[in-house]
Motif scaffolding. Structure first.
Motif, PDB file in Angstrom:
ATOM      1  N   UNK A 183      -7.422  -9.572 -11.829  1.00  0.00           N
ATOM      2  CA  UNK A 183      -6.599 -10.417 -12.700  1.00  0.00           C
ATOM      3  C   UNK A 183      -5.999  -9.629 -13.862  1.00  0.00           C
ATOM      4  N   UNK A 184      -6.723  -8.646 -14.367  1.00  0.00           N
ATOM      5  CA  UNK A 184      -6.225  -7.863 -15.490  1.00  0.00           C
ATOM      6  C   UNK A 184      -4.953  -7.107 -15.117  1.00  0.00           C
ATOM      7  N   UNK A 185      -4.845  -6.735 -13.846  1.00  0.00           N
ATOM      8  CA  UNK A 185      -3.680  -5.972 -13.383  1.00  0.00           C
ATOM      9  C   UNK A 185      -2.674  -6.839 -12.633  1.00  0.00           C
ATOM     10  N   UNK A 186      -2.963  -8.127 -12.490  1.00  0.00           N
ATOM     11  CA  UNK A 186      -2.093  -9.016 -11.698  1.00  0.00           C
ATOM     12  C   UNK A 186      -1.896  -8.477 -10.291  1.00  0.00           C
ATOM     13  N   UNK A 187      -2.980  -8.033  -9.702  1.00  0.00           N
ATOM     14  CA  UNK A 187      -2.924  -7.449  -8.364  1.00  0.00           C
ATOM     15  C   UNK A 187      -3.850  -8.203  -7.419  1.00  0.00           C
ATOM     16  N   UNK A 188      -3.441  -8.280  -6.174  1.00  0.00           N
ATOM     17  CA  UNK A 188      -4.277  -8.787  -5.090  1.00  0.00           C
ATOM     18  C   UNK A 188      -4.268  -7.739  -3.997  1.00  0.00           C
ATOM     19  N   UNK A 189      -5.421  -7.530  -3.389  1.00  0.00           N
ATOM     20  CA  UNK A 189      -5.561  -6.487  -2.386  1.00  0.00           C
ATOM     21  C   UNK A 189      -6.048  -7.059  -1.064  1.00  0.00           C
ATOM     22  N   UNK A 190      -5.693  -6.378   0.002  1.00  0.00           N
ATOM     23  CA  UNK A 190      -6.226  -6.716   1.319  1.00  0.00           C
ATOM     24  C   UNK A 190      -6.726  -5.421   1.933  1.00  0.00           C
ATOM     25  N   UNK A 191      -8.042  -5.256   1.919  1.00  0.00           N
ATOM     26  CA  UNK A 191      -8.653  -4.093   2.537  1.00  0.00           C
ATOM     27  C   UNK A 191      -8.839  -4.380   4.016  1.00  0.00           C
ATOM     28  N   UNK A 192      -8.335  -3.492   4.843  1.00  0.00           N
ATOM     29  CA  UNK A 192      -8.388  -3.689   6.297  1.00  0.00           C
ATOM     30  C   UNK A 192      -9.097  -2.507   6.932  1.00  0.00           C
ATOM     31  N   UNK A 193     -10.137  -2.782   7.684  1.00  0.00           N
ATOM     32  CA  UNK A 193     -10.861  -1.733   8.395  1.00  0.00           C
ATOM     33  C   UNK A 193     -10.865  -2.049   9.880  1.00  0.00           C
ATOM     34  N   UNK A 194     -11.250  -1.037  10.671  1.00  0.00           N
ATOM     35  CA  UNK A 194     -11.323  -1.215  12.120  1.00  0.00           C
ATOM     36  C   UNK A 194     -10.047  -1.870  12.664  1.00  0.00           C
ATOM     37  N   UNK A 195      -8.922  -1.339  12.269  1.00  0.00           N
ATOM     38  CA  UNK A 195      -7.646  -1.909  12.677  1.00  0.00           C
ATOM     39  C   UNK A 195      -7.427  -1.788  14.175  1.00  0.00           C
TER      40      UNK A 195
END
Length: 129
Positions: free
Chosen positions: A76-88
């Motif tokens: 929230x401090x950076x206004x960022x959302x992430x999607x970590x994807x493994x075993x693609x």
């Protein structure tokens, strides 16, 4: 409302990527943020959603197809959302979009969605077969 995705690319099967979504123009921490994807010739698919951690309970939701392999998070401090994807896998190949609604909607309504008011330009993820 502006959402800008980044982090996509070409990765071999079994590899990992972390997608980023930069939010601006609104107080993103008050909103649920979701990811959906669209592959050529296929319908849009909801991938994940994270509820607001300030006006809701911060719950996360995943499509069955990615559960256990993808993790959504927010800073929230950076206004960022992430999607970590493994075993693609090759079936993960698609353009990935982050999205939100125009009104204050803190929760994900219990799951992933494909319909939102706003989304970014998308980032391509390619996993060759």
């Amino acid at each position: 409302v502006q959402l800008v995705e980044s982090g996509g690319g070409l990765v071999q099967s079994g590899g990992s990527l972390r997608l980023s979504c930069a939010a601006s123009g609104f107080t993103s921490e008050r909103y649920a943020i979701g990811w959906f994807r669209q592959a050529p010739g296929k319908e849009r698919e909801g991938v994940s959603c994270i509820s607001s951690s300030t006006t809701s309970d911060g719950s996360t939701y995943y499509a069955d197809s990615v559960k256990g392999r993808f993790t959504i998070s927010r800073d929230n401090a950076k206004n960022m959302v992430y999607l970590q994807m493994i075993n693609l896998k090759p079936e993960d190949t698609a353009v990935y979009y982050c999205a939100t609604d125009g009104t204050v909607r803190p929760g994900c309504d219990g799951g992933v969605r494909t319909v939102y008011d706003y989304w970014g330009q998308g980032t391509q993820v390619t996993v060759p077969s």
